[in-house]
Design a protein around this motif. Structure first.
Motif, PDB file in Angstrom:
ATOM      1  N   ALA A 130     -18.666  28.519  -2.825  1.00 36.61           N
ATOM      2  CA  ALA A 130     -18.063  28.768  -1.514  1.00 36.61           C
ATOM      3  C   ALA A 130     -18.977  28.251  -0.406  1.00 36.61           C
ATOM      4  O   ALA A 130     -18.510  27.679   0.588  1.00 36.61           O
ATOM      5  CB  ALA A 130     -17.793  30.258  -1.335  1.00 36.61           C
ATOM      6  N   THR A 131     -20.289  28.413  -0.596  1.00 35.04           N
ATOM      7  CA  THR A 131     -21.240  27.945   0.425  1.00 35.04           C
ATOM      8  C   THR A 131     -21.289  26.415   0.459  1.00 35.04           C
ATOM      9  O   THR A 131     -21.355  25.815   1.537  1.00 35.04           O
ATOM     10  CB  THR A 131     -22.646  28.511   0.141  1.00 35.04           C
ATOM     11  OG1 THR A 131     -22.540  29.918  -0.072  1.00 35.04           O
ATOM     12  CG2 THR A 131     -23.581  28.261   1.306  1.00 35.04           C
ATOM     13  N   LEU A 132     -21.240  25.801  -0.739  1.00 40.00           N
ATOM     14  CA  LEU A 132     -21.225  24.332  -0.782  1.00 40.00           C
ATOM     15  C   LEU A 132     -20.000  23.788  -0.054  1.00 40.00           C
ATOM     16  O   LEU A 132     -20.089  22.847   0.740  1.00 40.00           O
ATOM     17  CB  LEU A 132     -21.215  23.848  -2.240  1.00 40.00           C
ATOM     18  CG  LEU A 132     -22.580  23.590  -2.885  1.00 40.00           C
ATOM     19  CD1 LEU A 132     -22.395  23.165  -4.334  1.00 40.00           C
ATOM     20  CD2 LEU A 132     -23.337  22.522  -2.120  1.00 40.00           C
ATOM     21  N   VAL A 133     -18.834  24.418  -0.321  1.00 37.48           N
ATOM     22  CA  VAL A 133     -17.602  23.993   0.359  1.00 37.48           C
ATOM     23  C   VAL A 133     -17.746  24.178   1.871  1.00 37.48           C
ATOM     24  O   VAL A 133     -17.303  23.338   2.661  1.00 37.48           O
ATOM     25  CB  VAL A 133     -16.382  24.778  -0.178  1.00 37.48           C
ATOM     26  CG1 VAL A 133     -15.124  24.431   0.606  1.00 37.48           C
ATOM     27  CG2 VAL A 133     -16.160  24.491  -1.653  1.00 37.48           C
ATOM     28  N   TYR A 134     -18.414  25.256   2.261  1.00 40.82           N
ATOM     29  CA  TYR A 134     -18.666  25.540   3.678  1.00 40.82           C
ATOM     30  C   TYR A 134     -19.481  24.415   4.309  1.00 40.82           C
ATOM     31  O   TYR A 134     -19.157  23.904   5.374  1.00 40.82           O
ATOM     32  CB  TYR A 134     -19.416  26.874   3.777  1.00 40.82           C
ATOM     33  CG  TYR A 134     -19.748  27.345   5.173  1.00 40.82           C
ATOM     34  CD1 TYR A 134     -18.750  27.579   6.099  1.00 40.82           C
ATOM     35  CD2 TYR A 134     -21.073  27.587   5.542  1.00 40.82           C
ATOM     36  CE1 TYR A 134     -19.067  28.034   7.374  1.00 40.82           C
ATOM     37  CE2 TYR A 134     -21.389  28.052   6.810  1.00 40.82           C
ATOM     38  CZ  TYR A 134     -20.378  28.274   7.724  1.00 40.82           C
ATOM     39  OH  TYR A 134     -20.689  28.728   8.969  1.00 40.82           O
ATOM     40  N   ILE A 135     -20.537  24.009   3.571  1.00 36.54           N
ATOM     41  CA  ILE A 135     -21.396  22.937   4.094  1.00 36.54           C
ATOM     42  C   ILE A 135     -20.606  21.644   4.245  1.00 36.54           C
ATOM     43  O   ILE A 135     -20.631  20.980   5.291  1.00 36.54           O
ATOM     44  CB  ILE A 135     -22.615  22.727   3.156  1.00 36.54           C
ATOM     45  CG1 ILE A 135     -23.529  23.953   3.218  1.00 36.54           C
ATOM     46  CG2 ILE A 135     -23.384  21.462   3.534  1.00 36.54           C
ATOM     47  CD1 ILE A 135     -24.539  24.021   2.104  1.00 36.54           C
ATOM     48  N   VAL A 136     -19.850  21.300   3.193  1.00 42.01           N
ATOM     49  CA  VAL A 136     -19.046  20.068   3.249  1.00 42.01           C
ATOM     50  C   VAL A 136     -18.038  20.151   4.390  1.00 42.01           C
ATOM     51  O   VAL A 136     -17.809  19.178   5.118  1.00 42.01           O
ATOM     52  CB  VAL A 136     -18.348  19.823   1.885  1.00 42.01           C
ATOM     53  CG1 VAL A 136     -17.394  18.650   1.982  1.00 42.01           C
ATOM     54  CG2 VAL A 136     -19.386  19.572   0.797  1.00 42.01           C
ATOM     55  N   SER A 137     -17.415  21.344   4.560  1.00 43.46           N
ATOM     56  CA  SER A 137     -16.426  21.514   5.630  1.00 43.46           C
ATOM     57  C   SER A 137     -17.052  21.256   6.999  1.00 43.46           C
ATOM     58  O   SER A 137     -16.464  20.568   7.844  1.00 43.46           O
ATOM     59  CB  SER A 137     -15.846  22.932   5.607  1.00 43.46           C
ATOM     60  OG  SER A 137     -15.103  23.130   4.439  1.00 43.46           O
ATOM     61  N   ILE A 138     -18.240  21.818   7.204  1.00 43.37           N
ATOM     62  CA  ILE A 138     -18.909  21.622   8.496  1.00 43.37           C
ATOM     63  C   ILE A 138     -19.194  20.137   8.729  1.00 43.37           C
ATOM     64  O   ILE A 138     -18.961  19.606   9.817  1.00 43.37           O
ATOM     65  CB  ILE A 138     -20.209  22.447   8.565  1.00 43.37           C
ATOM     66  CG1 ILE A 138     -19.878  23.931   8.668  1.00 43.37           C
ATOM     67  CG2 ILE A 138     -21.065  22.024   9.766  1.00 43.37           C
ATOM     68  CD1 ILE A 138     -21.094  24.825   8.751  1.00 43.37           C
TER      69      ILE A 138
END
Lengths: 230, 113
Positions: B55-63
């Protein structure tokens, strides 16, 4: 009442300057009447106007920072001194007269006419009352240019971004049940410029003297694009 | 490939990532407010959880994607000279990739140590 009017004569002036006029205001006076009075005082003053009742869309000007139609703007509502300038972002031809060529080119680019693939019927193409209702708030546009010349995205990219007026018209034909060029129209709007320079700033909505909402129309176009894409 | 940079795709991407960033940030704030980890060991264990890690990796990519679309929009609007625009776009990409790699590296290290 004091009026400060932007003056520019390309033969004489390097850049526009403001000139003060004193105009006697009468009850019910519209801004167009004040401009006519200023023209009586100085006949070299130039501005566009025609119908005088908010139908032709000729006398759009920038009044105290907002784009308005002079003929339907009561002088009583304005704060003195009233500062009148030409539409922002457009090349000035003289005084308040600006060159709207790019604005019309963008209007033309959205193909503002009905396109039929089917053979034309003998009589008119019927619409249900509901289908006709979808055109309300779209067909009333008079092309005065108040919206597009109030739009920062149109200031930066008037050659590539269609601007709120042309996009309102684009949606007017996409929303029309009689039109059969939906895919063609949507394809023509793809890319980062023509439609997607709109950042929903909504200056167009505030500027429209007819109370129309180009931002909502643009939202409808994006939604339809998305529906057709997935 | 199309000659045109994307319009609809970039727009949808910006909105979709905004949604995820919003939800993740709310969840993060919730955790920090109501059940904050105490000490580095708890932080590490939290991010070592596969679900939270992903979830955090997806968050980083999203940002990164969200920032890319936003900065691209600003540069398209304001920077007209082509050379300058391409240079700035390239610098933004490099900067974003660097940030993304650094953040991902931290997440991976957490699982290794």
């Amino acid at each position: 009442m004091k009026f400060l009017v932007s003056r520019y004569n390309p033969d004489r002036d390097a850049k526009p300057h403001m000139q003060a006029f004193e105009v006697e205001v009468w009850r019910g006076m519209m801004l167009r009447d004040a401009l006519l009075e200023i023209k009586r005082q100085d006949e070299s003053f130039a501005f566009r106007h025609s119908c005088g009742e908010g139908v032709c869309g000729s006398d759009g000007v920038n009044v105290n920072g907002s784009n308005r139609l002079a003929c339907i703007t009561p002088v009583a509502d304005l704060k003195a001194p009233v500062e009148i300038r030409p539409f922002p972002g457009r090349p000035i031809i003289r005084d308040l007269v600006v060159d709207m060529s790019q604005f019309y080119a963008q209007y033309k680019a959205v193909e503002p006419w009905l396109v039929r693939e089917d053979p034309m019927p003998e009589q008119e193409i019927l619409q249900s009352p509901a289908e006709r209702d979808r055109l309300d708030g779209l067909y009333e546009c008079i092309l005065c240019g108040c919206c597009s010349t109030a739009c920062p995205s149109f200031w930066w990219n008037p050659d590539k971004f269609h601007g709120p007026q042309a996009l309102l018209t684009a949606w007017r034909f996409l929303a029309d049940s009689r039109d059969q060029a939906t895919e063609h129209r949507l394809d023509a709007l793809e890319g980062p410029y023509r439609l997607f320079r709109c950042h929903t700033i909504m200056s167009c909505v505030e500027a429209c003297p007819k109370g129309l909402n180009p931002t909502r129309a643009i939202g409808h176009i994006k939604q339809l694009m998305l529906e057709k894409a997935i | 490939m199309s000659r045109k940079a994307s319009g609809l795709k970039a727009w949808v991407l910006q909105r979709a990532t905004a949604l995820y960033i919003g939800l993740f940030t709310l969840a993060l704030l919730g955790v920090l407010l109501f059940d904050p980890p105490h000490g580095y060991a708890q932080w590490r264990d939290g991010f070592a959880d596969p679900l939270i890690g992903i979830a955090t990796l997806v968050y980083i990519v999203s940002i990164l994607l969200h920032a890319w679309v936003g900065v691209r929009d600003v540069l398209i609007d304001y920077v007209r000279p082509l050379g300058l625009r391409v240079t700035l776009l390239a610098l933004v990409v490099l900067g974003l990739v660097a940030c993304g790699l650094w953040a991902s590296q931290s997440l991976i290290l957490v699982r290794l140590v």
